[in-house]
Design a protein around this motif. Structure first.
Motif, PDB file in Angstrom:
ATOM      1  N   ILE A  46      13.066  -2.975 -20.071  1.00 13.07           N
ATOM      2  CA  ILE A  46      13.768  -3.052 -18.791  1.00 13.07           C
ATOM      3  C   ILE A  46      14.724  -1.873 -18.624  1.00 13.07           C
ATOM      4  O   ILE A  46      14.759  -1.236 -17.566  1.00 13.07           O
ATOM      5  N   ARG A  47      15.492  -1.560 -19.672  1.00 11.59           N
ATOM      6  CA  ARG A  47      16.423  -0.441 -19.607  1.00 11.59           C
ATOM      7  C   ARG A  47      15.676   0.871 -19.332  1.00 11.59           C
ATOM      8  O   ARG A  47      16.085   1.680 -18.485  1.00 11.59           O
ATOM      9  N   THR A  48      14.577   1.071 -20.024  1.00  7.41           N
ATOM     10  CA  THR A  48      13.787   2.289 -19.839  1.00  7.41           C
ATOM     11  C   THR A  48      13.217   2.358 -18.431  1.00  7.41           C
ATOM     12  O   THR A  48      13.236   3.410 -17.783  1.00  7.41           O
ATOM     13  N   GLY A  49      12.713   1.230 -17.939  1.00  6.93           N
ATOM     14  CA  GLY A  49      12.150   1.202 -16.600  1.00  6.93           C
ATOM     15  C   GLY A  49      13.171   1.492 -15.520  1.00  6.93           C
ATOM     16  O   GLY A  49      12.909   2.272 -14.590  1.00  6.93           O
ATOM     17  N   LEU A  50      14.346   0.881 -15.641  1.00  7.11           N
ATOM     18  CA  LEU A  50      15.384   1.113 -14.649  1.00  7.11           C
ATOM     19  C   LEU A  50      15.866   2.565 -14.651  1.00  7.11           C
ATOM     20  O   LEU A  50      16.054   3.169 -13.591  1.00  7.11           O
ATOM     21  N   ASP A  51      16.079   3.121 -15.830  1.00  5.64           N
ATOM     22  CA  ASP A  51      16.530   4.514 -15.918  1.00  5.64           C
ATOM     23  C   ASP A  51      15.501   5.456 -15.298  1.00  5.64           C
ATOM     24  O   ASP A  51      15.850   6.403 -14.587  1.00  5.64           O
ATOM     25  N   PHE A  52      14.243   5.182 -15.565  1.00  6.89           N
ATOM     26  CA  PHE A  52      13.190   6.042 -15.027  1.00  6.89           C
ATOM     27  C   PHE A  52      13.133   5.955 -13.504  1.00  6.89           C
ATOM     28  O   PHE A  52      13.059   6.985 -12.817  1.00  6.89           O
ATOM     29  N   LEU A  53      13.129   4.750 -12.960  1.00  6.58           N
ATOM     30  CA  LEU A  53      13.057   4.608 -11.511  1.00  6.58           C
ATOM     31  C   LEU A  53      14.249   5.263 -10.830  1.00  6.58           C
ATOM     32  O   LEU A  53      14.103   5.885  -9.765  1.00  6.58           O
ATOM     33  N   ALA A  54      15.422   5.128 -11.428  1.00  3.77           N
ATOM     34  CA  ALA A  54      16.617   5.735 -10.833  1.00  3.77           C
ATOM     35  C   ALA A  54      16.464   7.243 -10.706  1.00  3.77           C
ATOM     36  O   ALA A  54      16.964   7.851  -9.745  1.00  3.77           O
ATOM     37  N   ALA A  55      15.778   7.870 -11.663  1.00  2.93           N
ATOM     38  CA  ALA A  55      15.577   9.317 -11.635  1.00  2.93           C
ATOM     39  C   ALA A  55      14.386   9.715 -10.773  1.00  2.93           C
ATOM     40  O   ALA A  55      14.453  10.711 -10.037  1.00  2.93           O
ATOM     41  N   ALA A  56      13.291   8.960 -10.851  1.00  5.67           N
ATOM     42  CA  ALA A  56      12.039   9.365 -10.201  1.00  5.67           C
ATOM     43  C   ALA A  56      11.933   8.878  -8.763  1.00  5.67           C
ATOM     44  O   ALA A  56      11.412   9.604  -7.901  1.00  5.67           O
ATOM     45  N   LEU A  57      12.413   7.672  -8.504  1.00  4.81           N
ATOM     46  CA  LEU A  57      12.283   7.068  -7.174  1.00  4.81           C
ATOM     47  C   LEU A  57      13.607   6.389  -6.819  1.00  4.81           C
ATOM     48  O   LEU A  57      13.701   5.165  -6.810  1.00  4.81           O
ATOM     49  N   PRO A  58      14.642   7.156  -6.540  1.00 11.10           N
ATOM     50  CA  PRO A  58      15.980   6.586  -6.331  1.00 11.10           C
ATOM     51  C   PRO A  58      16.002   5.563  -5.189  1.00 11.10           C
ATOM     52  O   PRO A  58      15.295   5.720  -4.190  1.00 11.10           O
ATOM     53  N   ASP A  59      16.802   4.542  -5.381  1.00 10.73           N
ATOM     54  CA  ASP A  59      16.945   3.493  -4.374  1.00 10.73           C
ATOM     55  C   ASP A  59      18.288   2.808  -4.628  1.00 10.73           C
ATOM     56  O   ASP A  59      18.522   2.315  -5.739  1.00 10.73           O
ATOM     57  N   PRO A  60      19.169   2.761  -3.647  1.00  9.29           N
ATOM     58  CA  PRO A  60      20.483   2.142  -3.873  1.00  9.29           C
ATOM     59  C   PRO A  60      20.395   0.659  -4.236  1.00  9.29           C
ATOM     60  O   PRO A  60      21.336   0.108  -4.820  1.00  9.29           O
ATOM     61  N   ARG A  61      19.279   0.026  -3.934  1.00  7.14           N
ATOM     62  CA  ARG A  61      19.134  -1.405  -4.242  1.00  7.14           C
ATOM     63  C   ARG A  61      18.985  -1.663  -5.737  1.00  7.14           C
ATOM     64  O   ARG A  61      19.077  -2.804  -6.188  1.00  7.14           O
ATOM     65  N   TYR A  62      18.780  -0.605  -6.543  1.00  6.70           N
ATOM     66  CA  TYR A  62      18.718  -0.802  -7.993  1.00  6.70           C
ATOM     67  C   TYR A  62      20.040  -1.310  -8.555  1.00  6.70           C
ATOM     68  O   TYR A  62      20.070  -1.833  -9.675  1.00  6.70           O
ATOM     69  N   LEU A  94       0.833  -1.203   0.000  1.00  8.36           N
ATOM     70  CA  LEU A  94       0.000   0.000   0.000  1.00  8.36           C
ATOM     71  C   LEU A  94       0.870   1.256   0.000  1.00  8.36           C
ATOM     72  O   LEU A  94       0.558   2.236  -0.683  1.00  8.36           O
ATOM     73  N   ASP A  95       1.958   1.238   0.752  1.00  9.97           N
ATOM     74  CA  ASP A  95       2.861   2.391   0.779  1.00  9.97           C
ATOM     75  C   ASP A  95       3.554   2.579  -0.570  1.00  9.97           C
ATOM     76  O   ASP A  95       3.730   3.718  -1.034  1.00  9.97           O
ATOM     77  N   MET A  96       3.961   1.478  -1.201  1.00  9.27           N
ATOM     78  CA  MET A  96       4.599   1.579  -2.519  1.00  9.27           C
ATOM     79  C   MET A  96       3.631   2.166  -3.536  1.00  9.27           C
ATOM     80  O   MET A  96       3.994   3.051  -4.330  1.00  9.27           O
ATOM     81  N   ILE A  97       2.393   1.700  -3.533  1.00 14.07           N
ATOM     82  CA  ILE A  97       1.381   2.229  -4.451  1.00 14.07           C
ATOM     83  C   ILE A  97       1.144   3.707  -4.172  1.00 14.07           C
ATOM     84  O   ILE A  97       1.033   4.523  -5.100  1.00 14.07           O
ATOM     85  N   ALA A  98       1.063   4.077  -2.900  1.00 16.90           N
ATOM     86  CA  ALA A  98       0.849   5.483  -2.543  1.00 16.90           C
ATOM     87  C   ALA A  98       1.976   6.371  -3.056  1.00 16.90           C
ATOM     88  O   ALA A  98       1.740   7.480  -3.559  1.00 16.90           O
ATOM     89  N   LYS A  99       3.219   5.895  -2.967  1.00 19.15           N
ATOM     90  CA  LYS A  99       4.350   6.697  -3.448  1.00 19.15           C
ATOM     91  C   LYS A  99       4.323   6.865  -4.966  1.00 19.15           C
ATOM     92  O   LYS A  99       4.679   7.921  -5.491  1.00 19.15           O
ATOM     93  N   LEU A 100       3.897   5.827  -5.674  1.00 23.56           N
ATOM     94  CA  LEU A 100       3.741   5.954  -7.122  1.00 23.56           C
ATOM     95  C   LEU A 100       2.680   7.007  -7.455  1.00 23.56           C
ATOM     96  O   LEU A 100       2.871   7.827  -8.356  1.00 23.56           O
ATOM     97  N   LYS A 101       1.580   6.993  -6.736  1.00 24.24           N
ATOM     98  CA  LYS A 101       0.492   7.944  -6.988  1.00 24.24           C
ATOM     99  C   LYS A 101       0.892   9.376  -6.639  1.00 24.24           C
ATOM    100  O   LYS A 101       0.417  10.328  -7.262  1.00 24.24           O
TER     101      LYS A 101
END
Length: 229
Positions: free
Chosen positions: A201-217, A14-21
């Protein structure tokens, strides 16, 4: 619908979905949050009923990764982009998924794959994207096999390096971006046949790195590099 307090794993989704929204970088196209039935409000009781009615035994350790909502998911895209990153997942409640029988085998490629379809039960699917794809657990002698599977038309079925809890953990990390499951499959994404998946996959990873950074990427980047060799 009766409100019920989320379990820890449900709260994480629920928290992950909320952060996306809440992200200005993301447009949400749809969201699903089904009810929690009386049958599985108590997870242990739901598992016991599954064994009583269908003879399917679930490891009690799965209790901590049991998402009780009949459906739970989101469909999202990169904001303001006609072509860009996107993702979708719709988790199915596990007891219901196991009771519901195998997926439609209309797109199988051979008899071996058709036989495997008969042992699969869909746990995650993409109803709104137009992709013919799903993830599933596999029943082996009335228990869950150690690994989950992904089906992605036209590429077929692939066994993942993930058990059911591992699948949920990877989904929480990837936010369901398109194609993420292939980071955990034995597949050579450098093959031209998989070029569209590699691009997703490449597009998704690049986007997440910019929009929702996480060192686990970093783990995901390593997996992608390994599969592009």
């Amino acid at each position: 619908m009766v409100d019920r307090d989320p379990t820890p794993v449900e709260r994480r989704f629920l928290d992950m979905i909320a952060k996306l929204k809440q992200s200005d970088a993301i447009d949400v196209r749809g969201e699903r949050k089904g009810d929690i039935s009386d049958v599985v409000e108590d997870t242990a009781a739901g598992f016991a009923l599954l064994e009583e009615l269908f003879g399917i035994t679930l490891d009690p350790a799965l209790v901590d990764h049991h998402v009780r909502y009949w459906e739970l998911g989101i469909h999202w895209y990169e904001a303001g982009a006609s072509v860009g990153a996107g993702g979708e997942f719709v988790l199915r409640e596990l007891v219901d998924a196991l009771m519901s029988g195998p997926p439609d085998a209309g797109s199988v490629r051979d008899e071996e794959e058709a036989a495997l379809f008969g042992e699969l039960r869909v746990i995650d699917y993409l109803p709104d994207s137009g992709e013919n794809a799903f993830a599933a657990v596999r029943l082996a002698k009335d228990t869950l096999a150690p690994r989950t599977w992904v089906h992605w038309f036209p590429h077929g079925l692939f066994e993942l390096e993930l058990d059911y809890p591992g699948y949920l953990e990877a989904l929480l990390l990837t936010r369901g971006f398109y194609g993420w499951q292939f980071l955990y499959a034995d597949v050579r994404l450098a093959d031209p046949a998989y070029a569209p998946l590699a691009d997703l996959i490449r597009t998704g990873l690049d986007f997440l790195a910019a929009a929702l950074p996480d060192p686990r990427y970093e783990e995901l980047e390593t997996r992608l590099a390994d599969r592009l060799r």
